[in-house]
Design an enzyme around this catalytic site. Structure first.
Site, short mmCIF file in Angstrom:
data_model
loop_
_atom_site.label_atom_id
_atom_site.label_comp_id
_atom_site.label_asym_id
_atom_site.label_seq_id
_atom_site.Cartn_x
_atom_site.Cartn_y
_atom_site.Cartn_z
N LYS A 279 -13.14 87.41 9.57
CA LYS A 279 -11.76 87.10 9.93
C LYS A 279 -11.70 86.21 11.17
CE LYS A 279 -9.78 89.37 6.58
NZ LYS A 279 -9.03 90.62 6.69
N ARG A 314 -15.78 96.56 3.76
CA ARG A 314 -15.65 95.49 2.78
C ARG A 314 -16.17 94.20 3.43
NH1 ARG A 314 -11.83 91.53 1.38
NH2 ARG A 314 -11.61 91.17 -0.89
#
Length: 339
Positions: A279, A314
């Site tokens: 991210k 994840r």
């Protein structure tokens, strides 16, 4: 809700008397932080927790898609899309997607999460027919290779139906089952485990000045309401995974506050999924402008979540994460695993 209790998680074989197990796993806690919207947090002994809170924090979690939740599991990300933020286009071709999924399984992934719609900031909605065309062949081909569970990452009931028919066994909805009213009933009817995620806004608008009164407590309240709604629809708590939605309608500070306090979500009585891989905030803090260079930071964030009892991480970088987890667990246990 007015009162929240965040377990202050610890690890190691030397547990003090009175330590409570966290979610039936190897971690434990002796104290918790009592949080409120209208007052500073206070540390309280675990023995003083309300009975209902203590039960939710300590009860073993049920297996999800056949996977025991008594330790960390790795979910490999497989984006069968042309435009995902990190690997868009790399695995849009079904054969390349199959090869990548097979490699992630060989690298130690416990579950593969297949998505056909980008959820990067600014992404537009994909029609269900196109989404099905992207994911169904990949899921069917992966299912033919072996028994590793497959998750479908979608907001749409029609896509979930096609994915389950192709072999998916879990539905992961980034909209928290608020986008398509037919999706949750479908999952209930077919006894599917689900992952419910928090997002503020949709992918097209979510990063336009997101704001919260208290991001940790606000996200907890959303997930609490969603879990209650899903159980009322016939999806038992034992089949629900919760995800605070790192990067979905959050600034870097919001993300860090959620990561710092992520053990709070054990109070929902569900396994926690952490999806922070590559991210933007990892690139900013870790000085890695290119998403493909954010593996070290992503692994660091995954380990920080696992240290607070997160059951599923994840990730894009499966091999590196699996390796790091093996070392982390060996250090915590004080000995190397047997060959």
């Amino acid at each position: 809700m007015n009162d929240y209790f965040r377990p202050l998680v610890q690890s190691g074989p030397a547990r003090p008397e009175g330590a409570l197990p966290l979610a039936g796993g190897p971690l434990w806690f002796t104290h918790a932080e009592h949080l409120r919207h209208d007052a500073p947090g206070q540390v309280v002994p675990a023995a003083e927790l309300p009975d209902a809170v203590r039960t939710r924090l300590t009860a073993p979690r049920a297996a999800v898609a056949g996977l025991a939740m008594d330790g960390p599991r790795v979910m490999g990300i497989l984006n069968a899309t042309p435009d995902s933020f990190s690997d868009g286009g790399l695995f849009h071709d079904p054969q390349k997607a199959l090869a990548h999924g097979t490699q992630m399984i060989a690298d130690g992934a416990d579950i593969i999460d297949v998505g056909g719609e980008s959820t990067r900031p600014g992404a537009e909605t994909v029609n269900p027919e196109e989404e099905v065309a992207r994911v169904a062949p990949v899921i069917a081909a992966l299912r033919a290779t072996g028994p590793v569970p497959i998750s479908i990452d979608t907001r749409k009931a029609a896509v979930a139906q096609a994915a389950v028919a192709a072999g998916a066994t879990l539905v992961n909805d980034v909209a928290g089952f608020t986008y398509d009213p037919e999706l949750a009933p479908f999952c209930a009817t077919h006894a599917l485990p689900v992952c419910v995620m928090h997002a503020q806004g949709d992918p097209a608008t979510m990063q336009k000045n997101p704001s919260y009164d208290n991001v940790l407590l606000d996200v907890y309240n959303f997930l609490h309401e969603r879990v209650e709604t899903l159980t009322a629809l016939g999806i038992p708590r034992g089949r629900i995974v919760v995800d605070p939605g790192i990067g979905f309608g959050k600034t870097a500070d919001h993300n860090l506050a959620l990561l710092n306090g992520i053990s709070l979500f054990h109070g929902l009585g569900c396994p926690i999924l952490l999806g922070a891989s590559r991210k933007r905030f990892i690139g900013t803090i870790g000085r890695a402008p290119e998403a493909s260079d954010r593996m070290p930071g992503s692994v660091a964030v995954a380990l920080s979540g696992v240290a607070q009892g997160v059951q599923i991480v994840r990730v894009h970088d499966v091999r590196e994460t699996v390796s790091a987890l093996a070392l982390w667990q060996a250090v915590q246990g004080g000995s190397a695993p047997r060959a």
